[in-house]
Motif scaffolding. Structure first.
Motif, short mmCIF file in Angstrom:
data_model
loop_
_atom_site.label_atom_id
_atom_site.label_comp_id
_atom_site.label_asym_id
_atom_site.label_seq_id
_atom_site.Cartn_x
_atom_site.Cartn_y
_atom_site.Cartn_z
N ASN A 129 -6.12 6.18 -20.41
CA ASN A 129 -6.04 5.90 -21.56
C ASN A 129 -6.10 4.66 -21.91
O ASN A 129 -6.52 4.03 -23.27
CB ASN A 129 -4.53 6.51 -22.21
CG ASN A 129 -4.71 8.05 -22.60
OD1 ASN A 129 -5.63 8.20 -23.33
ND2 ASN A 129 -3.99 8.71 -21.83
N VAL A 130 -5.66 3.59 -21.19
CA VAL A 130 -5.64 2.21 -21.33
C VAL A 130 -7.33 1.71 -21.59
O VAL A 130 -7.71 1.03 -22.47
CB VAL A 130 -5.08 1.56 -20.08
CG1 VAL A 130 -5.68 -0.13 -20.44
CG2 VAL A 130 -3.53 1.56 -20.37
N HIS A 131 -8.05 2.46 -20.67
CA HIS A 131 -9.49 2.03 -20.56
C HIS A 131 -10.31 2.77 -21.49
O HIS A 131 -11.19 2.13 -22.15
CB HIS A 131 -10.16 2.47 -19.30
CG HIS A 131 -9.66 1.34 -18.03
ND1 HIS A 131 -10.26 0.34 -17.97
CD2 HIS A 131 -8.51 1.13 -17.46
CE1 HIS A 131 -9.54 -0.60 -16.96
NE2 HIS A 131 -8.48 0.29 -16.69
N PHE A 132 -10.01 4.05 -21.91
CA PHE A 132 -10.76 4.62 -22.99
C PHE A 132 -9.71 5.35 -23.84
O PHE A 132 -9.16 6.46 -23.92
CB PHE A 132 -11.35 6.18 -22.24
CG PHE A 132 -12.15 5.54 -21.20
CD1 PHE A 132 -13.65 4.85 -21.34
CD2 PHE A 132 -11.92 5.66 -19.80
CE1 PHE A 132 -14.40 4.54 -20.38
CE2 PHE A 132 -12.85 5.23 -18.82
CZ PHE A 132 -14.07 4.77 -19.17
N PRO A 133 -9.40 4.66 -24.96
CA PRO A 133 -8.17 4.58 -25.86
C PRO A 133 -8.47 6.18 -26.63
O PRO A 133 -7.73 6.67 -27.10
CB PRO A 133 -8.04 3.62 -26.50
CG PRO A 133 -8.81 2.55 -26.24
CD PRO A 133 -9.70 3.23 -25.27
N SER A 134 -9.83 6.40 -26.85
CA SER A 134 -10.04 7.42 -27.72
C SER A 134 -10.59 8.66 -26.91
O SER A 134 -11.17 9.73 -27.59
CB SER A 134 -11.30 7.00 -28.63
OG SER A 134 -12.48 6.46 -28.15
N ILE A 135 -10.31 8.65 -25.55
CA ILE A 135 -10.71 9.96 -24.96
C ILE A 135 -10.24 11.12 -25.49
O ILE A 135 -8.87 11.39 -25.92
CB ILE A 135 -10.68 9.70 -23.32
CG1 ILE A 135 -11.30 10.73 -22.58
CG2 ILE A 135 -9.04 9.53 -23.23
CD1 ILE A 135 -11.15 10.36 -20.91
N GLU A 136 -11.17 12.10 -25.51
CA GLU A 136 -10.38 13.34 -25.89
C GLU A 136 -9.46 14.30 -24.93
O GLU A 136 -9.82 13.82 -23.61
CB GLU A 136 -11.72 14.45 -26.05
CG GLU A 136 -12.23 14.00 -27.63
CD GLU A 136 -13.60 15.17 -27.38
OE1 GLU A 136 -13.63 16.50 -27.41
OE2 GLU A 136 -14.65 14.37 -27.77
N LYS A 137 -8.65 14.80 -25.28
CA LYS A 137 -7.48 15.34 -24.36
C LYS A 137 -8.29 16.40 -23.27
O LYS A 137 -7.76 16.20 -22.19
CB LYS A 137 -6.50 15.96 -25.07
CG LYS A 137 -5.25 16.05 -24.13
CD LYS A 137 -3.99 16.40 -25.09
CE LYS A 137 -2.67 16.33 -24.17
NZ LYS A 137 -2.56 17.43 -23.57
N THR A 138 -9.17 17.19 -23.93
CA THR A 138 -9.60 18.15 -23.25
C THR A 138 -10.54 17.40 -22.03
O THR A 138 -10.49 17.94 -20.74
CB THR A 138 -10.66 19.35 -24.02
OG1 THR A 138 -11.34 18.42 -24.40
CG2 THR A 138 -9.74 20.22 -24.38
N LEU A 139 -11.22 16.52 -22.44
CA LEU A 139 -12.00 15.82 -21.37
C LEU A 139 -11.26 15.09 -20.33
O LEU A 139 -11.39 15.15 -19.27
CB LEU A 139 -12.91 14.59 -22.10
CG LEU A 139 -13.83 13.82 -21.19
CD1 LEU A 139 -14.85 14.78 -20.78
CD2 LEU A 139 -14.46 12.82 -21.94
#
Lengths: 421, 282
Positions: free
Chosen positions: B198-208
């Motif tokens: 989450n730190v590196h990809f703050p907008s990552i989708e939860k399912t991904l």
């Protein structure tokens, strides 16, 4: 009173004992703290005074932030220097602080209240401040007092015994040094962390990983200068330049290289099948050591007879006499196998379980020849030492020094190979 | 004594660096005691990055010493460039009598001579010779050393905060270990790993996120893998997946861009064998 200043039980408090600080200015030491040191040493953690004073120094400077969890982490960081001993530390820690659990009847009584859960909120730091620096014993006493006053189930909040609160008593709560009552221990109390024994797999007397084996095998080295001369020899350069009346004359020398040659022989199939994967890992570790002058891995089945194989599927063979002829006696030989077979498989002339392997010579004779030729040979046995009672195991062990296939065993074996060299 | 009046600089992690309480305790014990902190762990668990973040959090300069297999302890202190001096002796343009101008300071020398406290990172100490750490013992203990050629003594103006990393390629000598504060970075568990992602990809989708985590730990669980993928490889993989706009369902069914996670040919084969079998189903 700080957690570390407090005695562990009422009796020592009445005695009012308080160990004096040492000359180096460590904090005043309490008897139970020194007990902790000996609890660690009893478990096989060889903590030395230098490390102990470092630990006390860290406590004095407030690194542990007055919590048992902090105490646990600081003690581990200053007293334990390898992850292989984290597990021993966890055992010692849990054992030592075990008697700080609340009495069982109280735990049972509270268990009912704790069954239900409530949404989890992180407490504000201020609400924790009241409880910081509580003596453990005091904590238990207050716990009992609080329990006596409380007469209903309580979730959240900062005072009563219940779930997910900030009071130091209860379950799944957030308190630096709290008392946990039953449950799965989401609240990370130090003893609980120790009891999880996360580092069990890192023990060096139990397990083996490729990297560790590589580390152990790396000790096998014997550096000599050889190859192309591409290293500047400074001393000679200066000498020659002086002789050359100051006109620079560069002198080169050959770099140092490892001249160790190693043959690894592994038992595959039959009784060794359960260890096949372990041996495979050992093989991959050894193979990665490309800096050896010569490395060869060979396979055999059950016992070494007149031929061994270059692959685990017995397709390409090499005659044992050929092997002896091709390799210098200085070559180190490591055999991996359980050495466990029928008496006849080792001592009768046509003892091989393999029909086509009727060499006419008993395995013991072939092993004897190998041991005579390769003066630096060791046998690694994946079976634990206490299972070495089998007659063929001791017969082979008499010919070739035998060690357990554990990290400690490999380290000993490497030491034996070096001694022999 | 409460935590906010401690007599030393405390490290509490940074926004980008997620450290568990055990690591924080070890870092702070090391700073408080003035002893080197030895950090060990699998490659890719963030050992080197830690030094950068301690430096950033405490506002101090970082001096890095990348240890090589040929590194000698003395190189960290200083080097006396005798060849240069010898060469210069043939010409008249430099004063070869001044040995001091041929002394080149190593990372340790620079750290000791600095006018303010610095963070000194001795990276991958296990790469060097077995004797290397022992050769540094005295310098790290007393924080001073002699320059033999000039007779000068260099003493640390401010004791640097010393961080040493090791990939456990070699065992370190006992005497050296005794003087260090030690921390082993275990491979992150799922919850910590998702925080790191989450730190590196703050907008990552939860399912991904969940699908990749599932795949990643499944891969690490395969015993036949010779080299297990590490955090940095997972992060690379996720970056590739996001760029490639890969569908979550595809990750569940197969392993797209496997090459980002598994680098050895034999491992790739092993994984493919597993994927064809039941083990790969999600």
């Amino acid at each position: 009173m700080s957690l570390w200043g407090g005695e562990r039980d009422g009796e020592s408090r009445r005695k009012g004992a308080g160990g004096g600080g040492d000359a180096a200015g460590a904090p005043p030491e309490k008897p139970w703290l020194i007990d902790f040191l000996y609890a660690l040493r009893r478990r096989g953690l060889d903590v030395v005074p230098n490390e102990w004073f470092a630990f006390l120094g860290a406590l004095e400077k407030g690194v542990a932030a007055e919590s048992l969890t902090g105490f646990y982490y600081v003690a581990r960081a200053t007293l334990v220097k390898t992850e292989a001993k984290y597990d021993l530390f966890d055992l010692a820690f849990a054992e030592f602080f075990r008697n700080l659990k609340p009495p069982p009847e109280i735990a049972e009584a509270v268990e009912a209240w704790l069954a239900a859960g409530a949404p989890f909120d992180l407490p504000l730091p201020e609400s924790l401040a009241d409880y910081q620096g509580l003596d453990l014993e005091e904590l238990i006493r207050k716990f009992e007092e609080t329990l006596a006053k409380q007469n209903e189930q309580h979730d959240g909040g900062s005072k009563w015994v219940g779930t997910r609160g900030t009071s130091p008593y209860g379950r799944d709560g957030v308190h630096p040094g709290g008392i946990r009552v039953g449950g799965a221990g989401g609240g990370r109390m130090a003893v609980k962390i120790a009891q999880r024994r996360l580092f069990r797999d890192y023990r060096s007397d139990r397990t083996l990983d490729v990297r560790q084996v590589r580390v152990a095998l790396r000790r096998l080295r014997d550096l000599v200068r050889e190859g192309a001369a591409d290293e500047l020899d400074l001393d000679e350069t200066i000498d020659e330049t002086c002789k050359n009346a100051g006109e620079i004359e560069l002198v080169w020398q050959r770099p140092r290289k490892n001249r160790v040659r190693l043959i690894l022989m592994m038992d595959v199939g039959g009784s060794m099948d359960p260890y096949a994967r372990l041996v495979e890992r050992l093989f991959s570790a050894a193979n990665a050591e490309k800096h050896w002058r010569h490395f060869e891995s060979l396979y055999f089945h059950n016992c070494v007879y007149n031929r061994v194989w270059k692959d685990g599927r017995f397709r390409e063979e090499i005659q044992t006499p050929r092997l002896i002829a091709d390799h210098d006696g200085d070559t180190k030989l490591v055999i991996v196998g359980d050495a466990c077979m029928a008496w006849s498989e080792l001592f009768s002339a046509n003892g091989s379980v393999d029909w086509y392997e009727s060499s006419g010579e008993p395995g013991a004779l072939v092993l004897r020849r190998l041991a005579d030729h390769f003066r630096r040979a060791v046998w690694l046995n994946p079976m634990p030492k206490m299972a070495w009672g089998h007659p063929t195991v001791s017969a082979i062990g008499d010919m070739i020094p035998m060690f357990e296939l554990t990290l400690d065993g490999i380290t000993e074996a490497v030491a034996a190979l070096r001694r022999a060299g | 004594m409460s935590a906010n009046e401690t007599p030393f600089d405390q490290f509490r992690g940074t926004d980008e660096y997620i450290a568990d309480p055990a690591l924080l305790a070890a870092v702070n014990a090391s700073i408080a005691l003035g002893r080197p902190l030895l950090v060990k762990g699998e490659p890719g668990t963030g050992k080197t990055v830690l030094a950068r973040h301690i430096a950033a959090a405490l506002g101090k300069t970082l001096i890095t010493w990348n240890v090589k297999s040929t590194s000698k302890a003395r190189e960290g202190l200083y080097e006396y460039d005798v060849v240069q001096r010898l060469n210069d002796a043939r010409f008249d343009d430099r004063d070869v009598a001044d040995i001091r101008s041929y002394i080149r300071w190593g990372p340790l020398g620079r750290a000791f001579r600095s006018d303010e406290q610095v963070i000194l990172l001795i990276d991958e100490i296990d790469k060097a010779d077995i004797e290397f750490p022992n050769d540094l013992l005295q310098e790290l203990d007393e924080m001073k050393f002699d320059v033999v050629e000039t007779g000068d003594q260099v003493e640390a103006k401010h004791r640097p905060i010393v961080l040493i990393t090791s990939n456990s390629e070699k065992e370190l000598p006992d005497a050296f270990l005794r003087r260090c504060v030690f921390h082993y970075i275990a491979f992150p568990e799922r919850s910590l790993m998702s925080a790191i992602i989450n730190v590196h990809f703050p907008s990552i989708e939860k399912t991904l996120l969940e699908a990749t985590l599932y795949r990643f730990y499944w891969l690490r669980g395969l015993e036949e893998l010779r080299k297990k993928p590490s955090t940095s490889e997972l992060l690379d993989w996720i970056a590739v997946l996001i760029r490639g706009g890969i569908d979550v369902e595809a990750i569940k069914a197969e392993l797209p861009f496997l090459g980002a996670l598994v680098k050895q040919e034999r491992d790739v084969e092993n994984v493919e064998v597993r994927l064809r079998g039941r083990g790969g189903m999600m």
